[in-house]
Design a protein around this motif. Sequence first.
Motif, PDB file in Angstrom:
ATOM      1  N   MET A 261      90.956  76.616 173.137  1.00  0.00           N
ATOM      2  CA  MET A 261      90.305  76.973 174.398  1.00  0.00           C
ATOM      3  C   MET A 261      91.031  78.145 175.042  1.00  0.00           C
ATOM      4  N   ASN A 262      92.345  78.169 174.878  1.00  0.00           N
ATOM      5  CA  ASN A 262      93.115  79.268 175.445  1.00  0.00           C
ATOM      6  C   ASN A 262      92.547  80.617 174.997  1.00  0.00           C
ATOM      7  N   LYS A 263      92.229  80.736 173.709  1.00  0.00           N
ATOM      8  CA  LYS A 263      91.683  81.995 173.200  1.00  0.00           C
ATOM      9  C   LYS A 263      90.282  82.228 173.756  1.00  0.00           C
ATOM     10  N   GLY A 264      89.527  81.138 173.895  1.00  0.00           N
ATOM     11  CA  GLY A 264      88.192  81.260 174.473  1.00  0.00           C
ATOM     12  C   GLY A 264      88.260  81.782 175.905  1.00  0.00           C
ATOM     13  N   LEU A 265      89.195  81.231 176.685  1.00  0.00           N
ATOM     14  CA  LEU A 265      89.362  81.705 178.064  1.00  0.00           C
ATOM     15  C   LEU A 265      89.796  83.170 178.061  1.00  0.00           C
ATOM     16  N   GLU A 266      90.595  83.531 177.073  1.00  0.00           N
ATOM     17  CA  GLU A 266      91.077  84.916 176.990  1.00  0.00           C
ATOM     18  C   GLU A 266      89.942  85.898 176.659  1.00  0.00           C
ATOM     19  N   ILE A 267      88.946  85.432 175.911  1.00  0.00           N
ATOM     20  CA  ILE A 267      87.772  86.283 175.642  1.00  0.00           C
ATOM     21  C   ILE A 267      87.089  86.611 176.978  1.00  0.00           C
TER      22      ILE A 267
ATOM     23  N   ASN B 195      97.336  83.739 185.865  1.00  0.00           N
ATOM     24  CA  ASN B 195      96.425  82.612 186.037  1.00  0.00           C
ATOM     25  C   ASN B 195      95.072  82.975 185.447  1.00  0.00           C
ATOM     26  N   LYS B 196      94.864  82.575 184.183  1.00  0.00           N
ATOM     27  CA  LYS B 196      93.650  83.044 183.529  1.00  0.00           C
ATOM     28  C   LYS B 196      92.405  82.353 184.064  1.00  0.00           C
ATOM     29  N   GLU B 197      92.556  81.114 184.552  1.00  0.00           N
ATOM     30  CA  GLU B 197      91.400  80.398 185.088  1.00  0.00           C
ATOM     31  C   GLU B 197      90.725  81.206 186.204  1.00  0.00           C
TER      32      GLU B 197
ATOM     33  N   ILE C 235      99.271  89.612 182.778  1.00  0.00           N
ATOM     34  CA  ILE C 235     100.566  89.166 182.259  1.00  0.00           C
ATOM     35  C   ILE C 235     100.375  88.453 180.924  1.00  0.00           C
ATOM     36  N   ASP C 236      99.201  87.915 180.716  1.00  0.00           N
ATOM     37  CA  ASP C 236      98.907  87.254 179.454  1.00  0.00           C
ATOM     38  C   ASP C 236      99.267  88.219 178.309  1.00  0.00           C
ATOM     39  N   SER C 237      99.975  87.742 177.310  1.00  0.00           N
ATOM     40  CA  SER C 237     100.528  88.662 176.299  1.00  0.00           C
ATOM     41  C   SER C 237      99.443  89.458 175.577  1.00  0.00           C
ATOM     42  N   GLU C 238      98.301  88.824 175.299  1.00  0.00           N
ATOM     43  CA  GLU C 238      97.227  89.523 174.592  1.00  0.00           C
ATOM     44  C   GLU C 238      96.667  90.660 175.443  1.00  0.00           C
ATOM     45  N   HIS C 239      96.434  90.348 176.709  1.00  0.00           N
ATOM     46  CA  HIS C 239      95.827  91.355 177.588  1.00  0.00           C
ATOM     47  C   HIS C 239      96.823  92.433 177.975  1.00  0.00           C
TER      48      HIS C 239
HETATM   49 MG    MG Z   1      97.796  84.488 175.854  1.00  0.00          MG
END
Ligand code: MG
Length: 400
Positions: free
Chosen positions: A216-222, A124-126, A149-153
């Motif tokens: 936005m997904n990438k922005g949230l990931e930053i 849950n990235k939020e 769990i997010d693939s990037e992280h």
């Molecule tokens: Mg991701």
Amino acid sequence: MSESASKSLTILGSTGSIGRNTLDVVRRNSHRFSVKAISANTSVDEVRSQIAEFHPETVVMTNSDAFTILQKEFGSLIRTGEDALNEICSREGIDIVVAAMVGSAGLRPTLEAIRAGKRVTIANKETLVVAGELMTALAKITGAEIIPIDSEHSAITQCLVGESRESVTRIILTASGGPFRTRSKDTFASITLSEALRHPNWIMGRKITIDSATLMNKGLEIIEARWLFDLPLEKIDVVIHPQSIIHSMVEFCDGSVKAQLGAPDMRLAIQYALGYPDRLPVAYETLDLLKNNRLDFEEPDLEKFLCLRLARNASELGGLYPAILNAANEIAVEAFLDESISFEEIPQIIQSAISHAEEDAARPLIVTPLDRINEDLERIFHADNRSREHARQFIAESIM
Ligand code: MG
């Protein structure tokens, strides 16, 4: 993790895309993991079959109709309400809480799990976006582990194994670029919902699929990366990598870059988070390098993908701005999914919410002492509500 010690799981959001994939990882590792508690919103039929297969001790239904239906069949196994949700996150005997609920509803229970010192595997990235500062500070005190769990992280976590934090010069988040990477900005106004829901590489929930289309997904990931890896914003870069084979990279002080590659299957990241730091010997799809023999990279277009720029700015402003950004985005995406606004209006709504923030919005969260976390939470929820209100108002006015 030894072979004999089976870990007990709570899964928040068991019927969503991450929840279902987590259950599949459990199914394939049934001697390593067992499901003690799940939570879901409305998916009555799916919860029924999850109960039959995984035999949880507790099921929390957040939707009251769904709760009533299932309680008639299963009695006290089924619970509802915030206390019940918090209890399955802090219960003794639970080793891992999988935070896979959509949106900011996952915040309080996730903090409860961190307060109780659990391993929290977080999809849950939020939650990390609005309260990453609090969560990571709290985890340091309680000894809770936050494993993404997010693939990037997950990729970055894997690249950092054995490395000192001081040697990291930059982390590079890769982004597929979504379905509109090559589409001209002039035609953005005519983007339809079904076009936006067609992600080129990943099959995911609807909210995150739209977030991937706006970037936005990438922005949230930053923002997420900033807290998870305790790095300043300047050390976090984004590169467009349309093949989504490299899941992210870390650059070190000697110029060396480590990347993690894999097939786009979120079960890999889920299994890694559950087993961390071990790799569990259950294989998913392997990467065929000869079939995937191209790795392309591009700079993200910030004129076209305004959401990415807005997210980076919100992170820079700090304090409550990430929460304001996230809340307005949730409302805007909901409205886009309902087809009541256009694709182009999503960043407009967020921008408007940000520029109407309260004066003290950039004031940093207090974080410590621990007992003041509730004050911070109040501030976050207040800013979140206000931003949602503003976004709804904006939408209502633009429809009229
Ligand atoms: Mg991701």
